[in-house]
Design a protein around this motif. Structure first.
Motif, PDB file in Angstrom:
ATOM      1  N   ASP A  87       0.816  -1.205   0.000  1.00 28.78           N
ATOM      2  CA  ASP A  87       0.000   0.000   0.000  1.00 28.78           C
ATOM      3  C   ASP A  87       0.858   1.267   0.000  1.00 28.78           C
ATOM      4  N   GLY A  88       2.164   1.080  -0.166  1.00 30.77           N
ATOM      5  CA  GLY A  88       3.072   2.222  -0.188  1.00 30.77           C
ATOM      6  C   GLY A  88       3.738   2.461   1.148  1.00 30.77           C
ATOM      7  N   GLY A  89       3.488   1.576   2.105  1.00 32.16           N
ATOM      8  CA  GLY A  89       4.146   1.676   3.407  1.00 32.16           C
ATOM      9  C   GLY A  89       5.637   1.432   3.266  1.00 32.16           C
ATOM     10  N   GLY A  90       6.291   1.275   4.337  1.00 28.31           N
ATOM     11  CA  GLY A  90       7.740   1.192   4.353  1.00 28.31           C
ATOM     12  C   GLY A  90       8.340  -0.075   3.776  1.00 28.31           C
ATOM     13  N   VAL A  91       9.635   0.021   3.557  1.00 23.12           N
ATOM     14  CA  VAL A  91      10.460  -1.099   3.133  1.00 23.12           C
ATOM     15  C   VAL A  91      11.285  -1.511   4.341  1.00 23.12           C
ATOM     16  N   THR A  92      11.277  -2.804   4.678  1.00 24.48           N
ATOM     17  CA  THR A  92      12.051  -3.323   5.804  1.00 24.48           C
ATOM     18  C   THR A  92      13.101  -4.284   5.279  1.00 24.48           C
ATOM     19  N   VAL A  93      14.352  -4.075   5.687  1.00 26.06           N
ATOM     20  CA  VAL A  93      15.421  -5.007   5.345  1.00 26.06           C
ATOM     21  C   VAL A  93      15.362  -6.141   6.358  1.00 26.06           C
ATOM     22  N   LEU A  94      15.050  -7.346   5.884  1.00 25.24           N
ATOM     23  CA  LEU A  94      14.991  -8.503   6.770  1.00 25.24           C
ATOM     24  C   LEU A  94      16.351  -9.157   6.942  1.00 25.24           C
ATOM     25  N   ARG A  95      17.187  -9.084   5.899  1.00 27.37           N
ATOM     26  CA  ARG A  95      18.526  -9.650   5.986  1.00 27.37           C
ATOM     27  C   ARG A  95      19.404  -9.051   4.895  1.00 27.37           C
ATOM     28  N   SER A  96      20.638  -8.775   5.246  1.00 24.44           N
ATOM     29  CA  SER A  96      21.663  -8.397   4.270  1.00 24.44           C
ATOM     30  C   SER A  96      22.621  -9.565   4.143  1.00 24.44           C
ATOM     31  N   ALA A  97      23.129  -9.780   2.946  1.00 27.75           N
ATOM     32  CA  ALA A  97      24.050 -10.894   2.714  1.00 27.75           C
ATOM     33  C   ALA A  97      25.325 -10.374   2.084  1.00 27.75           C
ATOM     34  N   ALA A  98      26.434 -11.002   2.459  1.00 32.08           N
ATOM     35  CA  ALA A  98      27.718 -10.644   1.862  1.00 32.08           C
ATOM     36  C   ALA A  98      27.787 -11.127   0.419  1.00 32.08           C
ATOM     37  N   GLY A  99      26.948 -12.088   0.072  1.00 28.93           N
ATOM     38  CA  GLY A  99      26.952 -12.643  -1.275  1.00 28.93           C
ATOM     39  C   GLY A  99      25.639 -12.386  -1.980  1.00 28.93           C
ATOM     40  N   SER A 100      25.139 -13.405  -2.665  1.00 24.49           N
ATOM     41  CA  SER A 100      23.930 -13.290  -3.472  1.00 24.49           C
ATOM     42  C   SER A 100      22.841 -14.214  -2.955  1.00 24.49           C
ATOM     43  N   PHE A 101      21.605 -13.730  -3.023  1.00 24.40           N
ATOM     44  CA  PHE A 101      20.453 -14.579  -2.767  1.00 24.40           C
ATOM     45  C   PHE A 101      20.151 -15.327  -4.053  1.00 24.40           C
ATOM     46  N   LEU A 102      19.933 -16.638  -3.959  1.00 28.16           N
ATOM     47  CA  LEU A 102      19.748 -17.454  -5.152  1.00 28.16           C
ATOM     48  C   LEU A 102      18.309 -17.876  -5.384  1.00 28.16           C
ATOM     49  N   SER A 103      17.485 -17.830  -4.391  1.00 27.88           N
ATOM     50  CA  SER A 103      16.079 -18.196  -4.541  1.00 27.88           C
ATOM     51  C   SER A 103      15.310 -17.626  -3.368  1.00 27.88           C
ATOM     52  N   LEU A 104      13.998 -17.594  -3.512  1.00 25.54           N
ATOM     53  CA  LEU A 104      13.142 -17.070  -2.457  1.00 25.54           C
ATOM     54  C   LEU A 104      11.790 -17.752  -2.577  1.00 25.54           C
ATOM     55  N   ALA A 105      11.268 -18.290  -1.472  1.00 23.77           N
ATOM     56  CA  ALA A 105       9.976 -18.977  -1.477  1.00 23.77           C
ATOM     57  C   ALA A 105       9.221 -18.638  -0.204  1.00 23.77           C
TER      58      ALA A 105
END
Length: 182
Positions: A87-105
């Protein structure tokens, strides 16, 4: 008959398929701005088509998922796992990674996220939606990725490099980290 569901996106290149909420009320889609080369993520209310709402802008994305009710989207951008209120609310960083995220489910009950991360090694992780803590279920020097939940949410199915064959193999593991099966 074709109905235009959004207008006013001044970009440039539609990057991939949109994601529609389980109740069909909202769509999230991604475009690439041809001038800045940044990727922009928009949501549009499907019940009242019109101008899309910019949710986030960044330089990279791998995977986008949307809650069944369309209220929350999760995606990977700039090596961060992000949660966005559509709805245009905020963005929350749940995790930062030193590398790359390869998938998300997203789990069938909407309570957990599963993903693979590569930072020189590969890690299969599980994390509650809205939370910043995560559990590493499995780590390997060989490739792990493409995680998906089983329909009952009790296991993750994922791809892994075969140690002896060198080919991609299908494996599964219980979401509590036990009972790995090849």
């Amino acid at each position: 008959m074709v109905t235009e569901i959004s207008s006013g996106v001044s970009a440039h290149e539609f990057v991939g398929g949109g994601v529609v909420s389980g109740d069909s009320s909202l769509a999230v889609f991604e475009v690439r701005d041809s001038e800045t080369n940044l990727r922009q993520f928009y949501s549009v209310d499907l019940s009242t088509p019109g101008s899309p709402r910019l949710l986030w802008e960044g330089d990279r994305d791998f995977s986008t998922i949307l809650s069944d009710d369309g209220e929350t989207a999760w995606f990977v951008g700039d090596a961060e796992l992000l949660e966005v209120e559509t709805d245009g609310g905020g963005v929350t960083v749940l995790r930062s990674a030193a590398g790359s995220f390869l998938s998300l489910a997203l789990s069938p009950d909407g309570a957990s996220l599963a993903y693979a991360v590569s930072d020189g090694s590969y890690h299969l992780c599980l994390q509650p939606t809205g939370g910043t803590s995560y559990n590493t279920l499995l780590s390997s020097a060989d490739f792990l990725g493409y995680a998906e939940f089983t329909p009952d949410g009790s296991r993750l199915v994922y791809g892994a490099s075969g140690v002896t064959s060198g080919q991609l193999e299908l494996h599964s593991i219980a979401t509590d980290g036990t009972g790995g099966v090849k």
